[in-house]
Design an enzyme around this catalytic site. Structure first.
Site, mmCIF file in Angstrom:
data_model
loop_
_atom_site.group_PDB
_atom_site.id
_atom_site.type_symbol
_atom_site.label_atom_id
_atom_site.label_comp_id
_atom_site.label_asym_id
_atom_site.label_seq_id
_atom_site.Cartn_x
_atom_site.Cartn_y
_atom_site.Cartn_z
ATOM 1 C CE1 TYR A 47 -9.420 -3.050 0.251
ATOM 2 C CE2 TYR A 47 -8.525 -1.169 -0.908
ATOM 3 C CZ TYR A 47 -8.345 -2.273 -0.107
ATOM 4 O OH TYR A 47 -7.093 -2.605 0.357
ATOM 5 C CE LYS A 78 -3.957 -2.191 2.292
ATOM 6 N NZ LYS A 78 -5.000 -2.024 3.330
ATOM 7 N NE ARG A 110 -2.355 -5.766 7.267
ATOM 8 C CZ ARG A 110 -3.389 -6.500 6.869
ATOM 9 N NH1 ARG A 110 -3.806 -7.520 7.602
ATOM 10 N NH2 ARG A 110 -3.993 -6.211 5.735
ATOM 11 C CG PHE A 153 -13.367 1.413 6.999
ATOM 12 C CD1 PHE A 153 -12.892 0.840 5.825
ATOM 13 C CD2 PHE A 153 -14.016 0.587 7.916
ATOM 14 C CE1 PHE A 153 -13.058 -0.512 5.554
ATOM 15 C CE2 PHE A 153 -14.191 -0.767 7.652
ATOM 16 C CZ PHE A 153 -13.703 -1.316 6.460
ATOM 17 C CB THR A 161 -7.138 -5.781 9.813
ATOM 18 O OG1 THR A 161 -7.569 -6.947 9.109
ATOM 19 C CG2 THR A 161 -7.491 -4.540 9.011
ATOM 20 N NE ARG A 197 -7.008 -13.732 5.831
ATOM 21 C CZ ARG A 197 -7.496 -12.513 5.682
ATOM 22 N NH1 ARG A 197 -7.250 -11.805 4.588
ATOM 23 N NH2 ARG A 197 -8.238 -11.973 6.619
ATOM 24 C CG ASN A 255 -3.666 -2.346 6.773
ATOM 25 O OD1 ASN A 255 -3.552 -1.971 5.607
ATOM 26 N ND2 ASN A 255 -4.602 -3.187 7.162
#
Ligand code: CMP
Length: 140
Positions: A51, A11, A104, A59, A93, A87, A114
């Site tokens: 998304y 990200k 993270r 959010f 998250t 994951r 994140n």
């Protein structure tokens, strides 16, 4: 366990801090192989579509603004049980809840910034991979 493919997004908070290589190293150390990779900037329409499942969440608007705030690196990761493995490597998250050693925990700034996204199930993985890559672009 079956060999799977999953979609990963590094990200904007992570590309901004030049953490792409450190994050990819975590995937590779866990036995995940990068079989497709592209750096790009999402448009607002791209981020809203990607998304879409979250569009009713409070959010959503901030998430879209954040995801278009800088470059992302989209990748297909391949390996045994790749969806769950990715994951596990990402961690929870919310970085406050992420286990030590996870991406993270080590790198994320907040629940929104994140550092990484990863597909959450086989059907989502197939759809998310298709969102960014043609079959030709993926070389295992
Ligand atoms: P990701 O795995 O990319 O999926 C949806 C994203 O929404 C999530 O990671 C977070 O970055 C972001 N987000 C922001 N706020 C929340 C929240 N309260 N709960 C879940 N996800 C959130």
């Amino acid at each position: 366990m079956a060999v799977e493919r999953t979609l990963s997004i590094i990200k904007p908070d992570a590309t901004r801090r030049n953490l792409t290589g450190k994050i990819i190293a975590k995937f590779e150390e866990a036995g995940l192989k990068v079989v497709a990779s592209r750096r790009l900037k999402l448009s607002q329409a791209d981020a809203e579509a990607f998304y879409g499942v979250h569009k009713e969440r409070p959010f959503f608007k901030d998430l879209v603004s954040f995801m278009i705030s800088g470059p992302v690196v989209v990748q297909v990761l391949e390996g045994e049980g790749a969806i769950q493995k990715n994951r596990d490597v990402m961690g929870a998250t919310n970085p406050a809840n992420a286990a030590p050693g996870t991406i993270r925990k080590e790198f994320a700034e907040s629940i929104e910034a994140n550092s990484v996204h990863g597909s959450d199930a086989p059907e989502t993985a197939a759809n998310e991979i298709k969102f960014f890559f043609r079959d030709l672009d993926i070389v295992g």
